[in-house]
Design an enzyme around this catalytic site. Structure first.
Site, PDB file in Angstrom:
ATOM      1  N   LYS A 142      13.086 -14.512 -12.702  1.00  0.00           N
ATOM      2  CA  LYS A 142      14.322 -15.377 -12.472  1.00  0.00           C
ATOM      3  C   LYS A 142      14.992 -14.763 -10.919  1.00  0.00           C
ATOM      4  O   LYS A 142      14.495 -13.623 -10.451  1.00  0.00           O
ATOM      5  CB  LYS A 142      15.437 -14.293 -13.518  1.00  0.00           C
ATOM      6  CG  LYS A 142      16.988 -14.923 -13.212  1.00  0.00           C
ATOM      7  CD  LYS A 142      17.839 -13.961 -14.355  1.00  0.00           C
ATOM      8  CE  LYS A 142      19.252 -14.426 -14.046  1.00  0.00           C
ATOM      9  NZ  LYS A 142      20.033 -13.613 -15.321  1.00  0.00           N
ATOM     10  N   SER A 193      23.138 -16.094 -17.755  1.00  0.00           N
ATOM     11  CA  SER A 193      22.703 -16.738 -16.655  1.00  0.00           C
ATOM     12  C   SER A 193      21.497 -16.887 -16.249  1.00  0.00           C
ATOM     13  O   SER A 193      20.950 -17.624 -15.285  1.00  0.00           O
ATOM     14  CB  SER A 193      23.051 -15.702 -15.577  1.00  0.00           C
ATOM     15  OG  SER A 193      22.606 -14.501 -15.565  1.00  0.00           O
ATOM     16  N   SER A 197      23.146 -12.626 -20.818  1.00  0.00           N
ATOM     17  CA  SER A 197      22.612 -13.686 -19.698  1.00  0.00           C
ATOM     18  C   SER A 197      21.153 -13.713 -20.160  1.00  0.00           C
ATOM     19  O   SER A 197      20.348 -14.871 -19.771  1.00  0.00           O
ATOM     20  CB  SER A 197      22.543 -13.048 -18.577  1.00  0.00           C
ATOM     21  OG  SER A 197      23.721 -13.170 -18.030  1.00  0.00           O
TER      22      SER A 197
END
Length: 372
Positions: free
Chosen positions: A183, A259, A283
């Site tokens: 990420k 996210s 997330s």
């Protein structure tokens, strides 16, 4: 339909369908079924140019007329079948345009990390062919999904180094040759970590790995690149000023959540079996629920983090995978101690995979279609 229009009608019916109207990971299977049938229809129409009805065996058992052979219609029909079947073989076996590679009839990109490691150990698959297939799938799907914001330029070189170790029977780490994505909130040495924001200077310097990235390197995973995040990971959908909107592979009109939406979209699309996510207010959990993959928000400190998130002790780092077993395997790697994180928990020597199957067999799921 009469004459050639019978084949034309089937052609239009099959191929005016939008690829987005089918599950993206089943497009090749669709072609593999449709193309031979289409070839037979063309051949059938070429035999005598009339409307035909009946089963496929009846179709193939019809007599061949001398005029057909003389006129070349039957030969033309067989040629179409041969060309179409050859194309299906090329697409299905070599994976042109899809990143599909078959081993014993199984798509490598649908396999878990544990299954890939088993194939490497048995010398039935190579990290190079797996990584090449993953990179090809990124090229094919990322323009639609927008799951990746950075692709590693050295991924194939890392896979070749891993292949050499497996050929000698000397793998170096627990994830040797397994493709993993990261990420874009987690520092990665040599790669820009822009956090989905125009306020971060791409020039860096980028000299450090976050603890989890360092552990993946030590385990000899093949790092694929960075996955998209909303700006600074602040919301439950994934879009940002740098790369735009990330889409759900099950339906590109929908969001994969956030996210860690880029990570979840990549997993669900078969772009690598493992990825790193972060979770403060859902997330990891939200995008996993939206895309049908597995994710874990570990207890704070179990997976070391550095630098600490602006969200403080709320934000955790964890594995995202397509199976519980892979998450346990990944957690074994990520949970190793790290001096830079003052909040890190003491080392836990257990193997999280031990007795996992036994524990799962004792559990039950209560599913209620209607509440209240």
């Amino acid at each position: 339909a009469t004459g050639g229009s019978g084949a034309s009608g089937v052609f239009l019916a099959l191929f005016t369908l939008s690829p987005q109207s089918l599950p993206q990971l089943q497009v090749v299977q669709f072609i593999g079924i449709a193309a031979p049938l289409l070839g037979v229809v063309f051949a059938f129409d070429a035999v005598n140019g009339e409307r035909h009805e009946g089963t496929l065996p009846r179709l193939l058992s019809q007599p061949i007329h001398r005029d057909d052979v003389i006129n070349g219609k039957f030969v033309a029909g067989l040629t179409v079948i041969g060309v179409v079947l050859a194309a299906v073989v090329v697409v299905t076996v070599l994976g042109i345009g899809t990143g599909l590679v078959l081993v014993g009839g199984t798509d490598l990109l649908t396999l878990s990390a544990a299954e890939l490691l088993h194939l490497y150990r048995a010398k039935r698959a190579s990290p190079v062919e797996v990584t090449r297939a993953v990179l090809q799938r990124i090229d094919g799907l990322n323009p639609v999904l927008n799951a990746f914001c950075f692709a590693a330029p050295d991924a194939l070189a890392a896979a070749k180094a891993s292949e050499a170790c497996w050929v000698k029977g000397e793998p170096r780490g627990a994830l040797d040759g397994v493709p993993v994505s990261i990420k874009d909130l987690l520092l990665t040495r040599g790669w820009p970590t822009l956090r989905g924001s125009k306020t971060v200077d791409p020039k860096g310097p980028w000299n450090d790995d976050a603890p989890v990235v360092a552990r993946l390197r030590e385990a000899d995973a093949v790092l694929l690149g960075k996955t998209a995040t909303p700006e600074f990971g602040w919301k439950g959908v994934t879009d940002n000023p740098l790369t735009g909107i990330t889409r759900n592979p099950w339906n590109p009109a929908k969001t994969p959540g956030g996210s860690s939406g880029g990570a979840a979209a990549a997993l669900a699309a078969g772009i690598g079996p493992l990825t790193l996510g972060t979770d403060g207010g859902g997330s990891i959990r939200i995008p996993c629920a939206f895309t049908g993959v597995f994710g874990l928000k570990p207890s704070f400190g179990r997976v070391p983090a550095w630098p600490l998130s602006p969200f403080g002790t709320v934000a955790h780092v964890g594995p995202m995978t397509r199976s519980v077993h892979d998450a346990a395997l990944m957690l074994d790697v990520l949970s190793q101690p790290e001096a830079r994180d003052w909040f890190a928990l003491p080392d836990d020597p257990r193997d999280y995979r031990v007795r996992l199957d036994d524990v799962m067999r004792r559990l039950a799921i209560d599913l209620r279609a209607h509440l209240g």
